[in-house]
Design an enzyme around this catalytic site. Structure first.
Site, PDB file in Angstrom:
ATOM      1  N   TYR A 166      53.450  87.250  48.461  1.00  0.00           N
ATOM      2  CA  TYR A 166      52.745  88.089  48.505  1.00  0.00           C
ATOM      3  C   TYR A 166      52.030  88.169  49.855  1.00  0.00           C
ATOM      4  CZ  TYR A 166      49.015  91.572  47.627  1.00  0.00           C
ATOM      5  OH  TYR A 166      47.875  92.687  47.566  1.00  0.00           O
ATOM      6  N   GLU A 168      53.070  86.199  52.769  1.00  0.00           N
ATOM      7  CA  GLU A 168      53.851  86.503  54.086  1.00  0.00           C
ATOM      8  C   GLU A 168      54.703  87.597  53.886  1.00  0.00           C
ATOM      9  OE1 GLU A 168      53.538  84.752  56.346  1.00  0.00           O
ATOM     10  OE2 GLU A 168      53.386  82.390  55.708  1.00  0.00           O
ATOM     11  N   LYS A 170      53.495  90.614  52.875  1.00  0.00           N
ATOM     12  CA  LYS A 170      52.628  91.591  53.492  1.00  0.00           C
ATOM     13  C   LYS A 170      52.707  91.331  55.111  1.00  0.00           C
ATOM     14  CE  LYS A 170      50.926  94.102  49.988  1.00  0.00           C
ATOM     15  NZ  LYS A 170      50.908  95.615  50.047  1.00  0.00           N
ATOM     16  N   ASN A 195      39.315  92.760  48.190  1.00  0.00           N
ATOM     17  CA  ASN A 195      39.169  92.766  46.749  1.00  0.00           C
ATOM     18  C   ASN A 195      38.492  94.280  46.333  1.00  0.00           C
ATOM     19  OD1 ASN A 195      39.475  89.945  47.575  1.00  0.00           O
ATOM     20  ND2 ASN A 195      39.607  89.823  45.156  1.00  0.00           N
ATOM     21  N   VAL A 208      39.654  89.107  38.981  1.00  0.00           N
ATOM     22  CA  VAL A 208      38.458  88.465  38.450  1.00  0.00           C
ATOM     23  C   VAL A 208      37.763  89.446  37.843  1.00  0.00           C
ATOM     24  CG1 VAL A 208      37.387  88.338  40.786  1.00  0.00           C
ATOM     25  CG2 VAL A 208      36.745  86.843  39.070  1.00  0.00           C
ATOM     26  N   VAL A 209      37.465  90.785  38.481  1.00  0.00           N
ATOM     27  CA  VAL A 209      36.420  91.695  38.037  1.00  0.00           C
ATOM     28  C   VAL A 209      37.020  92.340  36.514  1.00  0.00           C
ATOM     29  CG1 VAL A 209      35.216  93.865  38.416  1.00  0.00           C
ATOM     30  CG2 VAL A 209      35.808  92.350  40.303  1.00  0.00           C
ATOM     31  N   GLN A 225      37.176  80.300  37.304  1.00  0.00           N
ATOM     32  CA  GLN A 225      37.940  79.384  37.759  1.00  0.00           C
ATOM     33  C   GLN A 225      37.527  78.279  38.823  1.00  0.00           C
ATOM     34  OE1 GLN A 225      41.482  81.476  38.977  1.00  0.00           O
ATOM     35  NE2 GLN A 225      42.049  81.960  36.990  1.00  0.00           N
ATOM     36  N   GLY A 228      34.168  77.685  41.381  1.00  0.00           N
ATOM     37  CA  GLY A 228      33.247  79.056  41.146  1.00  0.00           C
ATOM     38  C   GLY A 228      32.500  79.437  42.414  1.00  0.00           C
ATOM     39  N   PRO A 293      42.208  81.156  48.184  1.00  0.00           N
ATOM     40  CA  PRO A 293      41.199  81.079  49.305  1.00  0.00           C
ATOM     41  C   PRO A 293      39.761  80.741  48.790  1.00  0.00           C
ATOM     42  CG  PRO A 293      42.661  82.903  49.498  1.00  0.00           C
ATOM     43  CD  PRO A 293      42.765  82.313  48.035  1.00  0.00           C
TER      44      PRO A 293
HETATM   45  P1  NAD Z   1      48.760  97.955  41.210  1.00  0.00           P
HETATM   46  O1  NAD Z   1      49.559  96.922  40.521  1.00  0.00           O
HETATM   47  O2  NAD Z   1      47.660  98.628  40.303  1.00  0.00           O
HETATM   48  O3  NAD Z   1      49.617  99.101  41.778  1.00  0.00           O
HETATM   49  C1  NAD Z   1      50.868  98.893  42.506  1.00  0.00           C
HETATM   50  C2  NAD Z   1      51.914  99.931  42.132  1.00  0.00           C
HETATM   51  O4  NAD Z   1      53.013  99.804  42.707  1.00  0.00           O
HETATM   52  C3  NAD Z   1      52.004 100.059  40.586  1.00  0.00           C
HETATM   53  O5  NAD Z   1      51.886 101.232  40.176  1.00  0.00           O
HETATM   54  C4  NAD Z   1      53.524  99.529  40.420  1.00  0.00           C
HETATM   55  O6  NAD Z   1      54.153 100.050  39.236  1.00  0.00           O
HETATM   56  C5  NAD Z   1      54.181 100.050  41.828  1.00  0.00           C
HETATM   57  N1  NAD Z   1      55.140  99.277  42.239  1.00  0.00           N
HETATM   58  C6  NAD Z   1      55.418  97.743  42.231  1.00  0.00           C
HETATM   59  N2  NAD Z   1      56.485  97.492  42.793  1.00  0.00           N
HETATM   60  C7  NAD Z   1      57.206  98.542  42.936  1.00  0.00           C
HETATM   61  C8  NAD Z   1      58.583  99.054  43.124  1.00  0.00           C
HETATM   62  N3  NAD Z   1      59.324  97.821  43.986  1.00  0.00           N
HETATM   63  N4  NAD Z   1      58.804 100.127  43.615  1.00  0.00           N
HETATM   64  C9  NAD Z   1      58.029 101.034  43.076  1.00  0.00           C
HETATM   65  N5  NAD Z   1      56.848 100.982  42.530  1.00  0.00           N
HETATM   66  C10 NAD Z   1      56.357  99.813  42.605  1.00  0.00           C
HETATM   67  O7  NAD Z   1      47.789  97.467  42.530  1.00  0.00           O
HETATM   68  P2  NAD Z   1      46.641  98.092  43.252  1.00  0.00           P
HETATM   69  O8  NAD Z   1      45.356  97.376  43.129  1.00  0.00           O
HETATM   70  O9  NAD Z   1      46.530  99.524  42.889  1.00  0.00           O
HETATM   71  O10 NAD Z   1      47.292  98.023  44.654  1.00  0.00           O
HETATM   72  C11 NAD Z   1      47.889  98.997  45.502  1.00  0.00           C
HETATM   73  C12 NAD Z   1      48.190  98.615  46.855  1.00  0.00           C
HETATM   74  O11 NAD Z   1      46.873  97.969  47.553  1.00  0.00           O
HETATM   75  C13 NAD Z   1      49.204  97.172  46.937  1.00  0.00           C
HETATM   76  O12 NAD Z   1      50.086  97.478  48.094  1.00  0.00           O
HETATM   77  C14 NAD Z   1      48.136  96.205  46.979  1.00  0.00           C
HETATM   78  O13 NAD Z   1      48.920  94.991  47.920  1.00  0.00           O
HETATM   79  C15 NAD Z   1      47.182  96.611  48.118  1.00  0.00           C
HETATM   80  N6  NAD Z   1      45.841  95.820  47.841  1.00  0.00           N
HETATM   81  C16 NAD Z   1      45.051  96.006  46.675  1.00  0.00           C
HETATM   82  C17 NAD Z   1      44.162  95.135  46.752  1.00  0.00           C
HETATM   83  C18 NAD Z   1      43.208  95.311  45.603  1.00  0.00           C
HETATM   84  O14 NAD Z   1      42.074  94.640  45.543  1.00  0.00           O
HETATM   85  N7  NAD Z   1      43.111  96.181  44.447  1.00  0.00           N
HETATM   86  C19 NAD Z   1      43.525  94.399  47.625  1.00  0.00           C
HETATM   87  C20 NAD Z   1      44.407  94.246  48.801  1.00  0.00           C
HETATM   88  C21 NAD Z   1      45.347  94.949  48.936  1.00  0.00           C
HETATM   89  N1  UDP Z   2      38.979  84.275  39.177  1.00  0.00           N
HETATM   90  C1  UDP Z   2      38.267  83.577  38.220  1.00  0.00           C
HETATM   91  N2  UDP Z   2      38.367  83.945  36.796  1.00  0.00           N
HETATM   92  C2  UDP Z   2      39.389  84.763  36.390  1.00  0.00           C
HETATM   93  C3  UDP Z   2      40.126  85.317  37.529  1.00  0.00           C
HETATM   94  C4  UDP Z   2      39.857  84.993  38.867  1.00  0.00           C
HETATM   95  O1  UDP Z   2      37.066  82.742  38.348  1.00  0.00           O
HETATM   96  O2  UDP Z   2      39.445  85.199  35.312  1.00  0.00           O
HETATM   97  C5  UDP Z   2      38.800  83.654  40.525  1.00  0.00           C
HETATM   98  C6  UDP Z   2      39.975  83.255  41.293  1.00  0.00           C
HETATM   99  O3  UDP Z   2      40.090  81.751  41.345  1.00  0.00           O
HETATM  100  C7  UDP Z   2      39.642  83.615  42.918  1.00  0.00           C
HETATM  101  C8  UDP Z   2      38.670  84.769  42.573  1.00  0.00           C
HETATM  102  O4  UDP Z   2      38.374  84.802  41.209  1.00  0.00           O
HETATM  103  O5  UDP Z   2      38.813  82.652  43.290  1.00  0.00           O
HETATM  104  C9  UDP Z   2      39.462  86.235  42.897  1.00  0.00           C
HETATM  105  O6  UDP Z   2      40.608  86.368  42.043  1.00  0.00           O
HETATM  106  P1  UDP Z   2      41.599  87.503  41.981  1.00  0.00           P
HETATM  107  O7  UDP Z   2      42.854  87.214  41.221  1.00  0.00           O
HETATM  108  O8  UDP Z   2      40.754  88.485  41.188  1.00  0.00           O
HETATM  109  O9  UDP Z   2      41.979  87.896  43.436  1.00  0.00           O
HETATM  110  P2  UDP Z   2      42.327  86.971  44.731  1.00  0.00           P
HETATM  111  O10 UDP Z   2      41.224  87.561  45.664  1.00  0.00           O
HETATM  112  O11 UDP Z   2      42.631  85.835  44.432  1.00  0.00           O
HETATM  113  O12 UDP Z   2      43.768  87.916  44.974  1.00  0.00           O
END
Ligand code: NAD
Ligand code: UDP
Ligand code: UDP
Length: 336
Positions: A166, A168, A170, A195, A208-209, A225, A228, A293
């Site tokens: 994920y 690398e 990105k 997040n 986590v949320v 996890q 904490g 992290p």
């Molecule tokens: P999500 O998993 O809910 O949404 C991702 C969507 O992409 C899903 O609908 C999934 O079916 C689709 N998908 C996955 N692989 C695919 C493929 N090969 N072809 C077509 N569709 C595909 O996640 P999200 O939280 O909505 O995240 C959306 C974007 O934002 C992602 O690129 C993620 O890396 C980025 N992002 C999210 C967060 C966050 O906290 N939610 C943080 C940082 C970056």
């Molecule tokens: N985490 C936790 N309990 C859970 C899921 C996640 O304590 O049930 C922690 C996890 O170890 C990390 C943080 O919450 O430190 C955020 O994790 P998440 O998977 O939501 O996103 P990340 O920021 O790691 O991609």
């Protein structure tokens, strides 16, 4: 009253050559959590036509079912690792699983999605002259040695750990974006999302949320996890979507951090969820996963300056909105 208002076009003409939307927008990953909220916001504008391409790996038709059949909306089952031919003006490229348990499930596929998927969307942008936005991530900073993280920080990322597909992936996606920009003049925008949480997150998403809220509603122990004391900064989804649209329509390529600078330890988050949702639940400590992290907080100076953007929802405002959505889906109404 309003004599200037045009009567609606007869339906057979609306999508003939006489009707041209101002903006044709492709959203890859539009059936996911953030993507579906972005679809909602873009569909509010009558000048937009929205096309979603999604393979439903972590997303679901349910998230966008209210638009299916709408004349300005189109849904394509498509995997971005395959060639896609559509004619659009804007590409929001979100397709990629975002939750660690899902992106680690098939790591090679995660890399293909990030690398080949982004390459394909850039090839599409090049062919049709579209502007493309990539949703990169705070994970490009890895386990950061600089705190909070500004966009100028290059990060501290393990190149061959279990999160690397994920992180690398990105990072390569960002490189591709900037190389297509430099080499082919493609208009690019890169958001580094921190997040994000809100309604429609997969209940079993594993982040986590969503975990804590579902556990609190079900009356299960909240799984912190260890240790904490690691921190995260949580942005409410409507704030994030607002930032993405500003970035797309602004003039800066980025990368730009989009996130809420309010920083909490995971234990503080658990205590807040417990207090707001179910004071009766226990908080228990469980094992963590590798390369977690230790701290994460966005420096959003650039987003404020360049986009005039900052989040409006504090964690305590956003959690109850997500609780409502989770209670509805879990069928557990709030006790009076
Ligand atoms: P999500 O998993 O809910 O949404 C991702 C969507 O992409 C899903 O609908 C999934 O079916 C689709 N998908 C996955 N692989 C695919 C493929 N090969 N072809 C077509 N569709 C595909 O996640 P999200 O939280 O909505 O995240 C959306 C974007 O934002 C992602 O690129 C993620 O890396 C980025 N992002 C999210 C967060 C966050 O906290 N939610 C943080 C940082 C970056
Ligand atoms: N985490 C936790 N309990 C859970 C899921 C996640 O304590 O049930 C922690 C996890 O170890 C990390 C943080 O919450 O430190 C955020 O994790 P998440 O998977 O939501 O996103 P990340 O920021 O790691 O991609
Ligand atoms: N591509 C696509 N849709 C298009 C144009 C290109 O999916 O409308 C894909 C195509 O399959 C190719 C990738 O984008 O693999 C990169 O395209 P580009 O034209 O940049 O490179 P080339 O085809 O010359 O390798």
């Amino acid at each position: 009253e309003d004599n200037n208002k045009q009567p609606p076009l007869p339906s057979p003409l609306r999508f003939s050559k006489f009707f041209q939307p101002n903006m044709r927008i492709l959203i890859t990953g539009g059936a996911g959590f953030i993507g579906s909220h972005l679809v909602d916001r873009l569909m509010e504008n009558e000048k937009n036509e929205v096309i979603v391409a999604d393979n439903y790996f972590t997303g679901s038709k349910d998230n966008i079912k209210h638009w299916i059949g709408h004349p300005r909306f189109e849904l394509i089952r498509h995997d971005v690792t395959e060639t896609l031919l559509v004619e659009v003006d804007r590409i929001y490229h979100l397709a990629c699983p975002a939750s660690p348990i899902y992106y680690k499930y098939n790591p090679v596929k995660t890399i293909k999605t990030n690398v080949i998927g982004t390459l394909n969307m850039l090839g599409l942008a090049k062919r049709v002259g579209a502007r493309i936005l990539l949703t990169s991530t705070s994970e490009v900073y890895g386990d950061p040695l600089v705190h909070p993280q500004p966009e100028t920080y290059w990060g501290n990322v393990n190149p061959n750990g279990v999160r690397s597909c994920y992180d690398e992936g990105k990072r390569v996606a960002e490189t591709l974006m900037f190389d297509y920009h430099r080499q082919h003049g493609i208009e690019i925008r890169v958001a580094r999302i921190f997040n994000t949480y809100g309604p429609r997150m997969n209940i079993d998403d594993g982040r986590v949320v969503s975990n804590f809220i579902a556990q609190a509603i079900r009356g299960e122990s909240l799984t912190v996890q260890s240790p904490g004391s690691q921190t995260r900064s949580f942005c409410y989804v409507s704030d994030l979507v607002d930032g993405l649209i500003r970035l797309m329509e602004g003039s800066d390529t980025g990368p730009i951090n989009l996130g809420n600078p309010g920083e909490f330890t995971v234990l503080e988050l658990a205590e807040t969820v417990k207090e707001l949702i179910n004071p009766a639940v226990e908080i228990k400590t469980v094992d963590n996963t590798p390369d977690d992290p230790k701290q994460r907080k966005p420096d959003i100076t650039k987003a404020k300056e360049v986009l005039g953007w900052e989040p409006k929802f504090a964690l305590r405002d956003g959690l109850p909105l997500m609780e409502e959505d989770f209670r509805q889906r879990l069928g557990v109404p709030k006790a009076k």
